[in-house]
Design a protein around this motif. Sequence first.
Motif, PDB file in Angstrom:
ATOM      1  N   ALA A 166       0.817  -1.220   0.000  1.00 51.23           N
ATOM      2  CA  ALA A 166       0.000   0.000   0.000  1.00 51.23           C
ATOM      3  C   ALA A 166       0.844   1.261   0.000  1.00 51.23           C
ATOM      4  O   ALA A 166       0.342   2.351  -0.285  1.00 51.23           O
ATOM      5  CB  ALA A 166      -0.938   0.003   1.208  1.00 51.23           C
ATOM      6  N   GLY A 167       2.142   1.141   0.292  1.00 52.77           N
ATOM      7  CA  GLY A 167       2.993   2.322   0.406  1.00 52.77           C
ATOM      8  C   GLY A 167       3.679   2.717  -0.881  1.00 52.77           C
ATOM      9  O   GLY A 167       4.332   3.762  -0.941  1.00 52.77           O
ATOM     10  N   ILE A 168       3.574   1.914  -1.917  1.00 56.81           N
ATOM     11  CA  ILE A 168       4.211   2.222  -3.198  1.00 56.81           C
ATOM     12  C   ILE A 168       3.123   2.505  -4.230  1.00 56.81           C
ATOM     13  O   ILE A 168       2.256   1.671  -4.473  1.00 56.81           O
ATOM     14  CB  ILE A 168       5.097   1.066  -3.692  1.00 56.81           C
ATOM     15  N   GLY A 169       3.154   3.680  -4.833  1.00 55.27           N
ATOM     16  CA  GLY A 169       2.180   4.047  -5.846  1.00 55.27           C
ATOM     17  C   GLY A 169       2.656   3.684  -7.234  1.00 55.27           C
ATOM     18  O   GLY A 169       3.845   3.467  -7.479  1.00 55.27           O
ATOM     19  N   VAL A 170       1.697   3.606  -8.164  1.00 52.41           N
ATOM     20  CA  VAL A 170       1.992   3.359  -9.576  1.00 52.41           C
ATOM     21  C   VAL A 170       1.434   4.529 -10.374  1.00 52.41           C
ATOM     22  O   VAL A 170       0.257   4.879 -10.224  1.00 52.41           O
ATOM     23  CB  VAL A 170       1.370   2.042 -10.069  1.00 52.41           C
ATOM     24  N   LEU A 171       2.257   5.124 -11.196  1.00 52.43           N
ATOM     25  CA  LEU A 171       1.849   6.229 -12.050  1.00 52.43           C
ATOM     26  C   LEU A 171       1.776   5.727 -13.485  1.00 52.43           C
ATOM     27  O   LEU A 171       2.771   5.247 -14.033  1.00 52.43           O
ATOM     28  CB  LEU A 171       2.847   7.384 -11.945  1.00 52.43           C
ATOM     29  N   SER A 172       0.594   5.816 -14.107  1.00 48.53           N
ATOM     30  CA  SER A 172       0.389   5.330 -15.468  1.00 48.53           C
ATOM     31  C   SER A 172      -0.203   6.423 -16.339  1.00 48.53           C
ATOM     32  O   SER A 172      -1.088   7.162 -15.906  1.00 48.53           O
ATOM     33  CB  SER A 172      -0.559   4.116 -15.467  1.00 48.53           C
ATOM     34  N   PHE A 173       0.283   6.511 -17.585  1.00 44.58           N
ATOM     35  CA  PHE A 173      -0.252   7.476 -18.548  1.00 44.58           C
ATOM     36  C   PHE A 173      -1.493   6.891 -19.209  1.00 44.58           C
ATOM     37  O   PHE A 173      -1.527   5.692 -19.524  1.00 44.58           O
ATOM     38  CB  PHE A 173       0.780   7.807 -19.636  1.00 44.58           C
ATOM     39  N   LYS A 174      -2.488   7.720 -19.475  1.00 45.70           N
ATOM     40  CA  LYS A 174      -3.724   7.266 -20.104  1.00 45.70           C
ATOM     41  C   LYS A 174      -3.799   7.620 -21.590  1.00 45.70           C
ATOM     42  O   LYS A 174      -4.764   7.262 -22.265  1.00 45.70           O
ATOM     43  CB  LYS A 174      -4.932   7.875 -19.375  1.00 45.70           C
ATOM     44  N   SER A 175      -2.794   8.307 -22.103  1.00 46.43           N
ATOM     45  CA  SER A 175      -2.815   8.774 -23.487  1.00 46.43           C
ATOM     46  C   SER A 175      -2.523   7.637 -24.458  1.00 46.43           C
ATOM     47  O   SER A 175      -1.958   6.604 -24.098  1.00 46.43           O
ATOM     48  CB  SER A 175      -1.770   9.882 -23.670  1.00 46.43           C
ATOM     49  N   LYS A 176      -2.924   7.824 -25.717  1.00 44.34           N
ATOM     50  CA  LYS A 176      -2.670   6.837 -26.756  1.00 44.34           C
ATOM     51  C   LYS A 176      -1.170   6.655 -26.950  1.00 44.34           C
ATOM     52  O   LYS A 176      -0.427   7.626 -27.069  1.00 44.34           O
ATOM     53  CB  LYS A 176      -3.324   7.282 -28.068  1.00 44.34           C
ATOM     54  N   MET A 177      -0.729   5.408 -26.987  1.00 41.38           N
ATOM     55  CA  MET A 177       0.695   5.073 -27.096  1.00 41.38           C
ATOM     56  C   MET A 177       1.497   5.695 -25.957  1.00 41.38           C
ATOM     57  O   MET A 177       2.707   5.807 -26.022  1.00 41.38           O
ATOM     58  CB  MET A 177       1.270   5.507 -28.451  1.00 41.38           C
ATOM     59  N   HIS A 178       0.781   6.151 -24.915  1.00 46.08           N
ATOM     60  CA  HIS A 178       1.390   6.754 -23.728  1.00 46.08           C
ATOM     61  C   HIS A 178       2.289   7.932 -24.087  1.00 46.08           C
ATOM     62  O   HIS A 178       3.383   8.098 -23.540  1.00 46.08           O
ATOM     63  CB  HIS A 178       2.135   5.683 -22.933  1.00 46.08           C
TER      64      HIS A 178
END
Length: 794
Positions: free
Chosen positions: A488-500
Motif C-alpha cells: 500500500a505504500g508504493i504508488g503506480v503512475l500510469s499514462f492514459k494517453s494513446k501510445m502513452h
Amino acid sequence: MLIRKVAVLGAGVMGAQIAAHCANAGLQVILFDLPAPAGPPDTVVEKAIAGLAKLDPAPLASRALAAAITPANYASDLARLGECELVIEAIAEKMAWKLDLYAKVAPHLAPGAVFASNTSGLSIARLAEGLPAALRPRFCGVHFFNPPRYMALVELIPAPDTDPALLDALEGWLTTRLGKRIVRARDTPNFIANRIGVFSVLAVMHHTTRLGLAFDEVDAITGPRIGRPKSATYRTADLVGLDTLAHVVGTMQDGLPDDPWHGHFALPGWLDTLIANGALGQKTQAGIYRKEGRQILVFEPAQLDYRAAAGEVAVEVAEILALRDPAEKLAGLAACAHPQAQLLWSSFRDVFHYCAYHLEHIADNARDVDSAMRWGFGWAQGPFETWQAAGWAEVAAAIREDIAAGRAMSDAPLPDWVFERDGVHAAGGSWSPAAAALQPRPALPVYGRQLQAERLVGEAPPERGETLWECGERGDGVRLWRLPALDAGIGVLSFKSKMHTVGGAVLEGVLEAVARAQRDLDGLVLWQPAPFSVGANLQQVGEACSAGEFARLEQTVARFQQAALALRHAQVPVVAAVEGMALAGGCEFLMHCAHRVLALESYVGLVEAGVGLIPAGGGSKQFALQAHRLAQRAAGGDVFPFIQRSFETIAKATVAKSAHEAVQLGFAAPGDDIVLHAQEVLYVALRRARALAEAGWHPPLPERAVVVAGRNGIATCELMLVNMAEGGFISAHDYKVAKAAATALCGGEVDTNARVSEQWILDVERALFVELLQTEATQQRIAHMLRTGKPLRN
C-alpha cells in the motif's frame, strides 16, 4: 530450481538459438554438436555461434553475450554434461537419431540434472523409453518456438514417469528466468500449437484451391485484418520453411491415422513441386514467394511459375472485416457470397470444429489451446476466444448446419458439451471436457508475480487496483494508483494517453503525482503496459508549429524538463518499469528515474533527430552528466571521449534493440534490473521501490559544476559531420540537427572544460530545440511523420 549452466545438444537453427536465449538470461551454456570431419573438432559449433551475430532478428540481446556459449562436441566433451543442471536436446526430428544420442549422453548426466527434448511433435513417451529408468522422472518435453528469443510459447510435455514436482519447478524457472509463457500439452502428435496451427494452414490451403483464389489474395485477408501476423498464411509457410511444414504435416499423417480430418493431412501437389525444386521458402530465397530486386513475386500453380504479387481485398469483404462487432463480422462473412469471404468463414468454421472435437485429447482446457495460438502463432485471439466473442450458440448452430450439409471438411459431429454451454471462458476458469468443469488458472507461485497478466475473452479482467488520484479525460492525463494487497505504500503512475505519449495533461499529471507521492507514499513506480511511451505528443507539437505558437512550445518544453527533474529529485524513490518502446521523451523520463526495471525486450532511444529535433527533456543533459562522472575517474579527465558515442547515438536516432543494449548505450545503468518476462516487470519494480525506500534512499543533489566539452567538443563533432556531408551521407538539415545535438551535449558555446550547472545545459537544449522547431525543414519532417509514420530525409 537452481540452474547455473545449461547444455544444448545440437547446434542447428533451433539449438544455437536456444543456447543464445539462455545466454540472454545470464546462464553459462555448453553447445554440443558432432565433431568436424576435418580441422578443429569444434568447428561446427564455432560456426554456429559466429552465425548468431548475422541473424535478423538477432537471437542475442547483445553480441557480447556470445562469450557465454562454450563450443563442445560429442566425441571428446560428453563428460562436461556433468557440469550442467539442465540439458536440452535439439537435434533433427528423427526418432532413431534422438534415441541413439540419448544412449550416449545418459551416463554423463549429473544425478539431479533435468533432461528435456525440444521435439516439435515426436512422442515424449517413446523418447523416454530410450532412457535409463532412474533418469525418466527427470525427463520431459520442452518445446520452444522459433525464434526462441522472441516467441513466448514453450510447450511443457510430461512423459509417463515425469515427476510432477519437477514439472512445476521447471515451469516456474522457464517463466521467470527465460521469460517464457508455458502451456502444458498432452503427449499427442505435434502437441497443441503446431497441431492447431498446421491444421489452420491446411484448411486455408484447401479452401484456396476450392474457391480458386490466389496465394497473395489469401494472404491479404488472413493477416492483420483477422488478428493474425503480417506473414498471414503463405508467407508464414515460407518463413517456417516448406520442408519443415511438410515434416509437421507428415507427423500428423503418420501419427493420427484415426483423425476424422486425416484425408486433409497432405500437401498439395504444387507444394511438393516447390520442395522438390529446392524452393523451401525464405531460407532459400524462393518458395511460395520470391523477391527479384525490389519486386515481390508469388507462385502461380496453374502456370508453375511466378508473377508479380498484388493481393487486393474485395471492397465488400474489406467492409465486413472493418466491422467492430465480432458477431456481425463473422455472420457477414458467412452470408457474403464473395470467395474471399467464404474462405474466411470456411476456415474459421473448420478450425473451430477441429478444436472443439479434439480439445479433450490434446489439452487440459480451452485456455491452453487459445494461449498456445496467441503465444506460438501470434494470433490476437485464440480459436475459442474468437468463437465465443462472435456468439457461441449462434456459431455452433452454423457449424452444425454446415456439417449436416456436407460443407465442412469433416462430418465428425461437434461434442455434446458445445451445445450445453454458452462459451468456454468465464470468470471461474476455462472449460475442460475431461473434467467436465471450468479449470482456474494455474496457482503456481510464479504467477503471483504477473500482476497485470493478459486475459482471454470471457475471463475476469486483471485487478485494477485502488485509484489514488487521476486527471485528464479518458484518452489523456495520468492515473496514480496502488495495489494494497502487495504494498500500500508504493504508488503506480500510469499514462492514459494513446501510445502513452506525453502531452500537456500528462506533464501536469506527472508533477502532481510526484507531489502526492512525496506527501503520502514511500515510493513511486512509473509503469504502463507496452509501449512504455513513444515520447511527446507530436500531433500537439505539429499543430502549435502550424499556428506559430513557439513561445507556448518553449513553455511546454520547460514544463517537460521540470517534470523530468521532478522524477529525478523526488523525495521518494521513483522506479521506471519499462517494456516495449521507450522513445524520445519516454526515454528521457526513464533516464531521470532513481532506478529502472526493464523487460529484456525494451526498445529504448532518443529518436528526435528523425523529426529534425534534439532531445530537450533532459536527455542531452543526462548524457553530459554521465560524461562528466566518467571523466572524473579517467586519466587526464577529458570529457569528450565519453561524449562522442552519445553524440553518435543521438545524431543517428539509435534505438537499443534490447535492455542489454540500452545499458550499453547509456540509457540505463549497469545496476538496473533486466527482467526476462515482461509481465513480471511491474512486480519487480514495486519490490525494488520498496527496497530503495527501506534502504533510506535520497535524491541526488543538483549538479552545479558539470565539466563540459564546450567549443572544442562541438568543433570535433563538426569535423565528423563535414566528412559525412561531403560524402553525401547527410543533408544540410541533418547537419544542422546534428550540430545542435553536439552543442547541447557539449554544454553550449563555452570554453572547453568549463563548469556549468544542470540548469545551464537544460536551457541550452531547450533553446536549440525551439530554434529547430521554427525551421521549415523540421516542420516538414514532423508533418511527414504524422502523415506516414516514417521519417523524411529532407
